[in-house]
Design an enzyme around this catalytic site. Structure first.
Site, PDB file in Angstrom:
ATOM      1  N   LYS A   9       0.832  -1.207   0.000  1.00  0.00           N
ATOM      2  CA  LYS A   9       0.000   0.000   0.000  1.00  0.00           C
ATOM      3  C   LYS A   9       0.872   1.264   0.000  1.00  0.00           C
ATOM      4  O   LYS A   9       2.091   1.197   0.217  1.00  0.00           O
ATOM      5  CB  LYS A   9      -0.917  -0.033   1.231  1.00  0.00           C
ATOM      6  N   TYR A  49     -12.244  -1.884  -3.574  1.00  0.00           N
ATOM      7  CA  TYR A  49     -12.767  -2.087  -2.208  1.00  0.00           C
ATOM      8  C   TYR A  49     -14.295  -2.007  -2.157  1.00  0.00           C
ATOM      9  O   TYR A  49     -14.854  -1.680  -1.104  1.00  0.00           O
ATOM     10  CB  TYR A  49     -12.149  -1.059  -1.262  1.00  0.00           C
ATOM     11  N   ASN A 112      -1.913  -0.206   6.866  1.00  0.00           N
ATOM     12  CA  ASN A 112      -1.369  -1.476   7.380  1.00  0.00           C
ATOM     13  C   ASN A 112      -0.441  -2.163   6.372  1.00  0.00           C
ATOM     14  O   ASN A 112      -0.348  -3.377   6.332  1.00  0.00           O
ATOM     15  CB  ASN A 112      -2.505  -2.395   7.851  1.00  0.00           C
ATOM     16  N   HIS A 115      -1.953  -5.503   1.525  1.00  0.00           N
ATOM     17  CA  HIS A 115      -3.272  -6.128   1.358  1.00  0.00           C
ATOM     18  C   HIS A 115      -3.064  -7.536   0.840  1.00  0.00           C
ATOM     19  O   HIS A 115      -2.109  -7.800   0.110  1.00  0.00           O
ATOM     20  CB  HIS A 115      -4.113  -5.346   0.336  1.00  0.00           C
ATOM     21  N   GLU A 126      -9.639 -10.323  -7.643  1.00  0.00           N
ATOM     22  CA  GLU A 126      -8.651  -9.258  -7.407  1.00  0.00           C
ATOM     23  C   GLU A 126      -7.479  -9.354  -8.390  1.00  0.00           C
ATOM     24  O   GLU A 126      -6.983  -8.330  -8.862  1.00  0.00           O
ATOM     25  CB  GLU A 126      -8.152  -9.312  -5.964  1.00  0.00           C
TER      26      GLU A 126
HETATM   27  P1  CMP Z   1      -7.206  -4.712   3.717  1.00  0.00           P
HETATM   28  O1  CMP Z   1      -6.704  -6.063   4.066  1.00  0.00           O
HETATM   29  O2  CMP Z   1      -6.656  -4.062   2.511  1.00  0.00           O
HETATM   30  O3  CMP Z   1      -8.798  -4.757   3.608  1.00  0.00           O
HETATM   31  C1  CMP Z   1      -9.614  -3.668   3.871  1.00  0.00           C
HETATM   32  C2  CMP Z   1      -8.864  -2.518   4.465  1.00  0.00           C
HETATM   33  O4  CMP Z   1      -9.650  -1.597   5.158  1.00  0.00           O
HETATM   34  C3  CMP Z   1      -7.893  -3.035   5.528  1.00  0.00           C
HETATM   35  O5  CMP Z   1      -6.866  -3.750   4.956  1.00  0.00           O
HETATM   36  C4  CMP Z   1      -7.526  -1.749   6.217  1.00  0.00           C
HETATM   37  O6  CMP Z   1      -6.586  -0.995   5.456  1.00  0.00           O
HETATM   38  C5  CMP Z   1      -8.866  -1.041   6.196  1.00  0.00           C
HETATM   39  N1  CMP Z   1      -9.604  -1.223   7.441  1.00  0.00           N
HETATM   40  C6  CMP Z   1     -10.148  -2.337   7.923  1.00  0.00           C
HETATM   41  N2  CMP Z   1     -10.772  -2.115   9.092  1.00  0.00           N
HETATM   42  C7  CMP Z   1     -10.622  -0.801   9.344  1.00  0.00           C
HETATM   43  C8  CMP Z   1     -11.045   0.063  10.387  1.00  0.00           C
HETATM   44  N3  CMP Z   1     -11.751  -0.406  11.418  1.00  0.00           N
HETATM   45  N4  CMP Z   1     -10.710   1.355  10.309  1.00  0.00           N
HETATM   46  C9  CMP Z   1     -10.005   1.814   9.252  1.00  0.00           C
HETATM   47  N5  CMP Z   1      -9.583   1.036   8.224  1.00  0.00           N
HETATM   48  C10 CMP Z   1      -9.884  -0.243   8.275  1.00  0.00           C
END
Ligand code: CMP
Length: 138
Positions: A9, A49, A112, A115, A126
């Site tokens: 990311k 998303y 984070n 993904h 995806e």
């Molecule tokens: P990802 O695995 O890419 O899938 C969905 C994304 O949404 C996740 O990683 C985070 O980047 C984001 N995400 C999931 N839960 C939350 C949350 N509670 N608050 C903010 N972002 C979130």
């Protein structure tokens, strides 16, 4: 053999963690069968998303995903989906196991670093979202 989608990311790219993520993939027998660096448009991030479109974090998440380039990879290996999820650690870095990418580097639940697809159906859709058949090697 299974395939899964990985994204480094914008936070991972900006913090110089592309190589670190790739090193962990290669050390764990997850073969990169396609890879590119791209700048997502807002529409592309929202499409990717779409399953989260009703979540309170959708707008923030999609804006974060267009804040800088991302590195998108298709990975292949035995049980690749689950094994890559194990390498990433839990979405919430505070709950991620020791030694996982998110535990080691993430600072926020949204930012984070990486993904990964969460199952065979999402992996197929995806990978198809980012790569056509000719771009997948072997
Ligand atoms: P990802 O695995 O890419 O899938 C969905 C994304 O949404 C996740 O990683 C985070 O980047 C984001 N995400 C999931 N839960 C939350 C949350 N509670 N608050 C903010 N972002 C979130």
């Amino acid at each position: 053999m299974e395939r899964t989608l990985s994204i480094v990311k914008p936070d991972g790219v900006a913090r110089g963690l592309i190589g670190e993520v790739i090193k962990r993939l290669e050390q764990n027998d997850l073969k990169i069968v396609a890879m590119k660096m791209i700048y997502l448009s807002l529409a592309q991030a929202q499409g990717f998303y779409a399953v989260h479109k009703d979540k309170p974090f959708f707008e923030s998440l999609t804006n974060f995903m267009i804040s800088g380039p991302v590195v998108v990879m298709a990975l292949e290996g035995e049980r690749a989906i689950a094994r890559y999820r194990d390498l990433m650690g839990a979405t919430d870095y505070r709950k991620a196991a020791e030694g996982t990418i998110r535990k080691d580097f993430a600072k926020e639940i949204e930012k984070n670093i990486v993904h990964g697809s969460d199952g065979p159906e999402s992996a197929a859709s995806e990978i198809g979202y980012f790569f056509n058949r000719l771009e997948l090697v072997a």
